[in-house]
Design a protein around this motif. Structure first.
Motif, short mmCIF file in Angstrom:
data_model
loop_
_atom_site.label_atom_id
_atom_site.label_comp_id
_atom_site.label_asym_id
_atom_site.label_seq_id
_atom_site.Cartn_x
_atom_site.Cartn_y
_atom_site.Cartn_z
N PRO A 141 0.81 -1.23 0.00
CA PRO A 141 0.00 0.00 0.00
C PRO A 141 0.84 1.28 0.00
CG PRO A 141 -0.87 -1.60 1.56
CD PRO A 141 0.45 -2.12 1.10
N LEU A 142 2.01 1.24 0.61
CA LEU A 142 2.88 2.42 0.61
C LEU A 142 3.41 2.69 -0.80
CD1 LEU A 142 4.98 1.82 3.85
CD2 LEU A 142 2.98 3.29 3.56
N LEU A 143 3.79 1.64 -1.49
CA LEU A 143 4.26 1.80 -2.87
C LEU A 143 3.12 2.27 -3.77
CD1 LEU A 143 6.46 -1.43 -3.24
CD2 LEU A 143 7.20 0.88 -2.65
N GLU A 144 1.91 1.79 -3.47
CA GLU A 144 0.73 2.22 -4.23
C GLU A 144 0.51 3.72 -4.06
OE1 GLU A 144 -2.82 1.97 -6.46
OE2 GLU A 144 -1.44 0.31 -6.05
N ARG A 145 0.60 4.20 -2.83
CA ARG A 145 0.42 5.63 -2.58
C ARG A 145 1.50 6.44 -3.28
NH1 ARG A 145 0.42 5.91 3.73
NH2 ARG A 145 0.55 8.16 3.31
N ALA A 146 2.74 5.97 -3.21
CA ALA A 146 3.84 6.68 -3.87
C ALA A 146 3.61 6.73 -5.37
CB ALA A 146 5.16 5.99 -3.55
N SER A 147 3.17 5.63 -5.94
CA SER A 147 2.93 5.56 -7.38
C SER A 147 1.86 6.56 -7.81
CB SER A 147 2.52 4.14 -7.78
OG SER A 147 2.14 4.06 -9.13
N ARG A 148 0.78 6.63 -7.05
CA ARG A 148 -0.30 7.55 -7.41
C ARG A 148 0.16 9.00 -7.33
NH1 ARG A 148 -5.58 4.85 -4.32
NH2 ARG A 148 -5.79 3.05 -5.72
N LEU A 149 0.99 9.30 -6.35
CA LEU A 149 1.49 10.67 -6.22
C LEU A 149 2.40 11.03 -7.40
CD1 LEU A 149 2.26 10.67 -2.40
CD2 LEU A 149 0.59 12.15 -3.56
N VAL A 150 3.25 10.09 -7.77
CA VAL A 150 4.19 10.34 -8.87
C VAL A 150 3.46 10.48 -10.19
CG1 VAL A 150 6.08 9.32 -10.22
CG2 VAL A 150 6.14 9.20 -7.72
N ARG A 151 2.40 9.72 -10.38
CA ARG A 151 1.67 9.71 -11.64
C ARG A 151 0.51 10.70 -11.69
NH1 ARG A 151 -1.08 5.44 -12.51
NH2 ARG A 151 -0.99 4.53 -10.42
N ALA A 152 0.30 11.42 -10.58
CA ALA A 152 -0.87 12.30 -10.48
C ALA A 152 -0.87 13.42 -11.52
CB ALA A 152 -0.94 12.91 -9.08
N GLY A 153 0.31 13.93 -11.87
CA GLY A 153 0.37 15.03 -12.82
C GLY A 153 -0.05 14.64 -14.22
N ARG A 154 0.14 13.37 -14.54
CA ARG A 154 -0.27 12.90 -15.87
C ARG A 154 -0.66 11.43 -15.79
NH1 ARG A 154 0.10 11.01 -20.78
NH2 ARG A 154 -0.06 12.38 -22.59
N PRO A 155 -1.79 11.13 -15.18
CA PRO A 155 -2.21 9.74 -15.06
C PRO A 155 -2.48 9.13 -16.43
CG PRO A 155 -3.98 11.21 -14.41
CD PRO A 155 -2.76 12.06 -14.59
N GLY A 156 -1.88 8.01 -16.70
CA GLY A 156 -2.06 7.35 -17.99
C GLY A 156 -3.10 6.26 -17.94
N PRO A 157 -3.16 5.44 -18.96
CA PRO A 157 -4.18 4.38 -19.03
C PRO A 157 -3.99 3.34 -17.93
CG PRO A 157 -2.55 4.14 -20.78
CD PRO A 157 -2.30 5.46 -20.15
N GLY A 158 -5.08 2.74 -17.50
CA GLY A 158 -5.03 1.71 -16.47
C GLY A 158 -5.02 0.32 -17.07
N HIS A 159 -3.90 -0.38 -16.90
CA HIS A 159 -3.79 -1.75 -17.43
C HIS A 159 -3.30 -2.70 -16.34
CE1 HIS A 159 -4.58 -0.48 -21.51
NE2 HIS A 159 -3.54 0.35 -21.52
N ARG A 160 -3.70 -2.46 -15.13
CA ARG A 160 -3.23 -3.30 -14.03
C ARG A 160 -3.67 -4.75 -14.22
NH1 ARG A 160 -2.95 -1.86 -7.76
NH2 ARG A 160 -2.06 -0.04 -8.79
#
Length: 266
Positions: free
Chosen positions: A161-180
């Motif tokens: 969950p910590l890595l998830e939060r970090a990822s969302r913060l880093v990608r917030a400026g330009r969120p791309g397509p979701g292919h999880r």
């Protein structure tokens, strides 16, 4: 361990061939023969180095070239067991071989945490990431019996969950397509704009990513085996590891994160 510097990249010269003995592998496109856990690979030389290192891929062992222990091998050898070897002291073998995969999991988590902590955009979660890093670093200093009791799944559950939060913060400026976790096996993504994409756990086996833009894409756990990364830009992609890169196809035009070296076979 006292006197042992924590490293997150393998140094085979200071290991005792642990990945070549402790781990099993099955005959497949990655390995030319079966090997059970605890049995030395037939190519392990007397000096505990690979006897065919320069020709692994030609000899049907590409899986070895895509493996990375993240520094766990030398940590177990030089730290946990103070430079002793399973070959010189066979009684150590069981404990040493059990400690190695646990240490590798811990070091892999430290690789991800280190990546997230280096991201200024994830500053809001840096304190929590640092605490998790310190806790896991302390576990790497455990003795063999304590390492055997480490619940790796639980640690991954805490860090995830910590890595998830970090990822969302880093990608917030330009969120791309979701292919999880998406099935993108063989997908035609040549030249695709995948900036900020969530590709965590995606199956990209054999995908055509030639010339694609993967900056700030989250690639944690993505399967890139056989993917074409020629000309792709992964310069600041999240959570990219040496095994992912080594299992893909790339060349001098592939842009990798600054601390990631291109595989020798590219």
């Amino acid at each position: 361990m006292p006197g042992t510097r924590l490293e997150l990249r393998s140094d085979c010269a200071r290991c005792v061939g642990l990945c070549c003995v402790a781990l099993p592998f099955a005959r497949s496109s990655d390995f030319a023969f079966d090997k059970p856990a605890g049995a030395p690979c037939r190519h392990l030389a007397a000096d505990l180095r690979c006897g065919i290192h320069a020709s692994l891929r030609d000899r049907g062992m590409p899986g070895c070239t895509a493996y990375e222990c993240f520094g766990a091998g030398q940590h177990v050898t030089q730290g946990t067991f103070r430079g002793r070897s399973w070959r010189e002291d066979p009684e150590l073998a069981r404990e040493m071989f059990a400690a190695f995969p646990v240490m590798r999991h811990l070091h892999e988590l430290l690789v991800y945490l280190t990546d997230a902590l280096a991201r200024p955009d994830a500053a809001a979660v840096h304190a929590d990431l640092a605490r998790a890093r310190d806790e896991i670093t302390a576990l790497t200093d455990a003795d063999p019996a304590q390492l055997a009791d480490v619940d790796v799944a639980a640690r991954r559950g805490q860090v995830g969950p910590l890595l998830e939060r970090a990822s969302r913060l880093v990608r917030a400026g330009r969120p791309g397509p979701g292919h999880r976790d998406a099935d993108l096996v063989g997908a035609r993504l040549r030249g695709a704009d995948l900036r900020g994409a969530d590709l965590r756990g995606a199956y990209l086996l054999g995908a055509d990513l030639n010339g694609s833009d993967l900056r700030r894409a989250d690639l944690l756990g993505a399967d890139l085996r056989g993917a074409d990364l020629r000309g792709a830009d992964l310069s600041d992609a999240l959570f990219v590891t040496p095994p992912q890169v080594a299992s893909a196809h790339g060349d001098a035009s592939t842009r990798l994160p600054r601390d990631l070296l291109p595989p020798a076979h590219w």
